[in-house]
Design a protein around this motif. Structure first.
Motif, short mmCIF file in Angstrom:
data_model
loop_
_atom_site.label_atom_id
_atom_site.label_comp_id
_atom_site.label_asym_id
_atom_site.label_seq_id
_atom_site.Cartn_x
_atom_site.Cartn_y
_atom_site.Cartn_z
N ARG A 3 0.83 -1.34 0.04
CA ARG A 3 0.03 -0.03 -0.01
C ARG A 3 1.00 1.18 0.03
N ASP A 4 0.29 2.31 -0.74
CA ASP A 4 0.93 3.59 -0.63
C ASP A 4 0.02 4.46 -0.20
N GLY A 5 0.03 5.14 0.65
CA GLY A 5 -1.01 5.81 1.28
C GLY A 5 -0.67 7.29 1.24
N HIS A 6 0.12 7.91 0.30
CA HIS A 6 0.53 9.43 0.53
C HIS A 6 0.93 9.55 -0.92
N ILE A 7 0.10 9.98 -1.99
CA ILE A 7 0.49 10.21 -3.15
C ILE A 7 -0.04 11.64 -3.89
N HIS A 8 0.65 12.38 -4.37
CA HIS A 8 0.08 13.62 -5.21
C HIS A 8 -0.25 13.37 -6.42
N THR A 9 -0.44 14.34 -7.14
CA THR A 9 -1.25 14.33 -8.57
C THR A 9 -1.13 15.44 -9.51
N PRO A 10 -1.61 15.16 -10.63
CA PRO A 10 -1.34 16.47 -11.87
C PRO A 10 -2.32 17.66 -11.14
N TYR A 11 -2.86 17.44 -10.13
CA TYR A 11 -3.60 18.91 -9.53
C TYR A 11 -2.74 19.40 -8.35
N CYS A 12 -1.40 18.89 -8.32
CA CYS A 12 -0.76 19.71 -7.23
C CYS A 12 -0.09 20.95 -7.78
N PRO A 13 -0.14 21.96 -7.46
CA PRO A 13 0.18 23.33 -8.26
C PRO A 13 1.95 23.18 -8.03
N HIS A 14 2.61 22.45 -6.95
CA HIS A 14 4.15 22.49 -7.19
C HIS A 14 4.67 21.23 -7.74
N GLY A 15 3.71 20.27 -8.35
CA GLY A 15 4.27 19.09 -8.66
C GLY A 15 4.68 18.97 -10.27
N THR A 16 4.28 17.77 -10.76
CA THR A 16 4.47 17.76 -12.24
C THR A 16 3.01 17.54 -12.93
N SER A 17 2.98 17.48 -14.02
CA SER A 17 1.61 17.25 -14.91
C SER A 17 1.44 15.86 -15.22
N ASP A 18 2.27 14.90 -14.55
CA ASP A 18 2.04 13.43 -14.69
C ASP A 18 0.41 12.93 -14.35
N SER A 19 0.16 12.28 -15.31
CA SER A 19 -1.25 11.67 -15.33
C SER A 19 -1.84 10.91 -14.05
N PHE A 20 -2.96 10.82 -13.64
CA PHE A 20 -3.39 9.78 -12.73
C PHE A 20 -2.82 8.35 -13.34
N GLU A 21 -3.09 8.12 -14.41
CA GLU A 21 -2.85 6.79 -15.24
C GLU A 21 -1.41 6.42 -15.02
N VAL A 243 1.50 3.42 7.91
CA VAL A 243 1.35 3.28 6.41
C VAL A 243 2.41 4.14 5.66
N TYR A 244 2.86 3.14 4.86
CA TYR A 244 3.80 3.70 3.82
C TYR A 244 3.24 4.89 3.07
N GLY A 245 4.07 5.85 2.82
CA GLY A 245 3.92 6.98 1.89
C GLY A 245 4.94 7.32 1.17
N SER A 246 4.75 7.29 -0.21
CA SER A 246 5.94 7.60 -1.04
C SER A 246 5.83 9.25 -0.90
N ASP A 247 4.97 9.80 -0.87
CA ASP A 247 4.88 11.38 -0.73
C ASP A 247 5.14 11.64 -2.31
N ALA A 248 4.85 10.99 -3.39
CA ALA A 248 5.23 11.10 -4.74
C ALA A 248 4.58 12.25 -5.18
N HIS A 249 5.46 13.21 -6.06
CA HIS A 249 5.06 14.21 -6.72
C HIS A 249 4.96 14.16 -8.05
N GLN A 250 5.67 13.05 -8.70
CA GLN A 250 5.55 12.64 -10.10
C GLN A 250 5.78 11.21 -9.87
N ALA A 251 5.33 10.47 -11.19
CA ALA A 251 5.05 8.99 -11.18
C ALA A 251 6.18 8.53 -10.76
#
Length: 268
Positions: A3-21, A243-251
């Protein structure tokens, strides 16, 4: 269940535009069975973002689109991976009422969320403690020492745990040692083991989970998970779910830090 319980998305204004997919496909490739997307929630009504880029939270006008996109992803990937809709909600001292009102409105749409501290209050001002090493150094001059920043941070995290934010308050506390992010440039003279122990006891009393966050392990000025292994082990002994969280801001960030963490402690 991986499980990864901490992931950001293309809606993050300081992340990337990587898609949910792209996030989801990367997670499936790595063998994950459950993901919680936890985009930075909009900051509370009336709060002014103190960061230079003013991009700490997503725009409120995008929330419905965010939820809809994740509902579609849940449906499209339902036979491959379990996707949860969440937010990373900021606890900001002095804005408890506004945060509660926000959660009362959007909480029913969420499956699983995180409560985190990024902003610290001093006088009538708030400062984003983890924005950059340069701003952290400015805060040292303002607060008087790195130790004073640590003291304020852990006090604020304690407030976040105890705060009454209504029935939709997130049940997982985010990266409780985020203040360590720049520790190799700005070491702290005080040992905060006692304060961290008190935080764990408060989390245990509330029945909350703990974000075991891999992002710090790959930050060059931190070089340890949030929290570090010995604190995570203490939490585990207390029966607090980690709960492991990558805190990913890009895929490509999915899975970051795991190799430097004690995976036997995870609630998987």
């Amino acid at each position: 269940m991986k499980r990864d319980g901490h992931i950001h998305t293309p809606y993050c204004p300081h992340g990337t535009s990587d898609s949910f997919e792209s996030y989801i496909e990367e997670a499936i490739e790595q063998g994950y069975q459950q993901l919680t997307f936890t985009e930075h929630a909009p900051l509370p009504e009336g709060f002014v973002d103190s960061t230079p880029t003013k991009d700490s939270g997503m725009k409120r006008s995008l929330l419905d689109s965010y939820v809809s996109a994740l509902q579609m992803a849940k449906k499209n990937y339902q036979n491959e991976i379990d996707i949860k809709i969440g937010l990373e909600v900021d606890y900001i001292e002095g804005f408890e009422r506004e945060t509660t009102e926000f959660l009362n409105e959007y909480g029913p749409l969420l499956d699983d969320s995180i409560l985190s501290v990024h902003f610290l209050k001093k006088g009538d001002s708030w400062h984003c403690m983890d924005y950059s090493a340069e701003l952290f150094e400015e805060m040292i001059h303002l607060y008087g020492s790195a130790t004073a920043i640590y003291e304020t941070y852990f006090h604020t995290v304690a407030q976040s745990i105890k705060a009454d934010l209504g029935i939709y308050k997130p049940k997982r506390i985010g990266h409780i040692t985020l203040v360590h992010k720049f520790q190799h440039r700005f070491p702290c003279e005080k040992n905060f083991t006692s304060e961290l122990r008190d935080l764990l006891l408060a989390i245990k009393e509330k029945g909350y989970e703990l974000d075991y966050n891999g992002a710090g392990a790959i930050k060059p000025l931190c070089q340890e998970a949030y929290p570090p292994i010995h604190i995570a082990q203490e939490a585990y002994k207390l029966g607090i779910p980690l709960v492991y969280g990558s805190d990913a801001h890009q895929a490509k960030d999915i899975g970051q830090g795991r190799s430097k963490m004690d995976l036997s402690l995870l609630n998987e």
